[in-house]
Design an enzyme around this catalytic site. Structure first.
Site, short mmCIF file in Angstrom:
data_model
loop_
_atom_site.label_atom_id
_atom_site.label_comp_id
_atom_site.label_asym_id
_atom_site.label_seq_id
_atom_site.Cartn_x
_atom_site.Cartn_y
_atom_site.Cartn_z
N HIS A 94 -3.71 -5.29 0.03
CA HIS A 94 -3.18 -5.52 1.45
C HIS A 94 -3.14 -7.20 1.57
O HIS A 94 -4.07 -7.60 2.10
CB HIS A 94 -4.04 -4.94 2.24
N GLU A 116 -1.81 -8.98 3.72
CA GLU A 116 -1.70 -9.42 5.39
C GLU A 116 -3.32 -9.54 5.96
O GLU A 116 -3.37 -10.16 6.90
CB GLU A 116 -0.79 -8.71 6.21
N CYS A 120 0.85 -1.12 0.06
CA CYS A 120 0.03 -0.06 0.15
C CYS A 120 0.87 1.17 0.08
O CYS A 120 1.64 1.58 -1.12
CB CYS A 120 -1.20 -0.05 1.12
#
Ligand SMILES: *[C@@H]1O[C@H](CO)[C@@H](O)[C@H](O)[C@H]1NC(C)=O
Ligand SMILES: *[C@@H]1O[C@H](CO)[C@@H](O)[C@H](O)[C@H]1NC(C)=O
Ligand SMILES: *[C@@H]1O[C@H](CO)[C@@H](O)[C@H](O)[C@H]1NC(C)=O
Ligand SMILES: *[C@@H]1O[C@H](CO)[C@@H](O)[C@H](O)[C@H]1NC(C)=O
Length: 316
Positions: free
Chosen positions: A243, A245, A132
């Site tokens: 993202h 994660e 990001c």
């Protein structure tokens, strides 16, 4: 020259004429450590916990790939960063919301970026990953200018519009065919950004174009196509505007965090990919005590799920 490898303090150190050289052709470091710069706190609710932070989701993501994390404080001197650089095996630039040119975070990131470029140029493998804002930061560092514009995709999950280059990429090499298909059809990538680099700007910038292969694009709310996944052509530098994660480590029900089985597979495989890159780096700490003191295990994350989109954050 006599070279022998000994196991010292449980990690492989290459000894040449009695001095560790940190480099041995073809050897693998199975105890990698990823450096993560702390972020300046900008959220009022977090101020009381500390001046800088790291969301635990990024830490868990890196750990889940088979690595450890070293938090790196901002505002340190270049010699201090150089010493850290020689001790870690890769670096992740995480998401957040600070100025990409003037913040303490941007200054520290620039120092590590330069070290990573020099090191790879000298044949000393050192991977970088940007997520990001970290992705945006990589484009600013490579282009030498801020090329961001409005590419708002806030709280929305997308499939990736994969390019032809994605199929021959290193990043997606270990993805089975069914998962590549799912990646291009299912909402597996969470987007939480207002700015990005448009496809047109990216292709039109010679430095970016020469440095990175574009592996995917997406369409922003304003209809503009933005670059969403990049991979260094020559350098082991990787970036995602989305993202990975959150797919496994963030759970706010108001957020579009993809949690399907395929979403988890994407997140796991990319984490494993990056850590495998870090295994190619033989940097190490001088002493085991230094290593122990540097690791994130010395800190305890704080629960922030009741006032933020994160579940836990580390504060410094
Ligand atoms: C870094 O140094 C500047 C200038 O001294 C200071 O304003 C800032 O708060 C420091 N940042 C951190 C994260 O300590
Ligand atoms: C992929 O690209 C097509 C054609 O440009 C576009 O219509 C579509 O919305 C894009 N998909 C995503 C998820 O951005
Ligand atoms: C970006 O574009 C979107 C959609 O057109 C708009 O709603 C938003 O206000 C713009 N954001 C900025 C920061 O200009
Ligand atoms: C969130 O929870 C923590 C402890 O669980 C509490 O101390 C804090 O006041 C809560 N914050 C808000 C904004 O509710």
């Amino acid at each position: 020259m006599l070279r022998l490898c000994t196991l010292v303090y449980l990690y492989a150190v290459c000894v040449s004429d009695g001095f560790p050289t940190g480099h041995l052709e073809g050897s693998v470091n199975d105890r990698p450590i990823i450096g993560m710069l702390t972020q300046e706190v900008v959220d009022d609710g977090m101020m009381r916990f500390g001046k800088t932070y790291i969301p635990a989701s990024y830490v868990k993501y890196v750990e889940s790939g088979g690595s450890r994390v070293m938090p790196i404080r901002l505002n340190q001197t270049l010699p201090e960063y150089e010493k850290i650089f020689k001790s870690i095996n890769g670096m992740m630039f995480i998401g957040g919301a600070v100025d990409l040119e003037t913040s303490d975070y941007a200054r520290a990131a620039k120092a590590f970026y330069r070290l990573a470029v020099e090191s790879n140029d000298a044949g000393d493998y050192f991977p970088l990953w940007g997520t990001c804002m970290g992705f945006q930061l990589l484009t600013v560092l490579v282009a030498g200018e801020n090329l961001l514009s409005n590419t708002t995709a806030e709280n929305v999950a997308f499939p990736l519009n994969l390019t032809v280059e994605a199929t021959s990429s290193r990043m997606f090499e270990s993805f089975p065919t069914d998962l590549m298909k799912a990646l291009s059809q299912e909402d597996l990538t969470g987007n939480f950004h207002h700015y990005g680099v448009t496809e047109k700007t990216f292709r039109g910038n010679e430095k970016l174009q020469q440095f990175f292969s574009v592996l995917s694009t997406n369409i922003a709310e304003n209809g503009v196509e933005f670059v969403s996944t990049i991979e260094g052509r020559k350098y082991p530098f990787y970036g995602v505007q989305w993202h990975p994660e959150v797919n496994r480590f963030q759970w706010d029900p108001d957020m579009q965090f993809p949690h399907s089985h395929n979403a988890v597979r994407v997140s796991s495989l990319l984490s494993e990919f990056f850590i495998n890159e870090a295994r190619k780096s033989l940097h190490h700490f001088d002493k085991p005590e230094e290593e122990e003191a540097a690791l994130i295990y010395n800190y305890t994350p704080v629960y922030v799920g009741n006032f933020s989109g994160y579940e836990q954050c580390y504060f410094f």
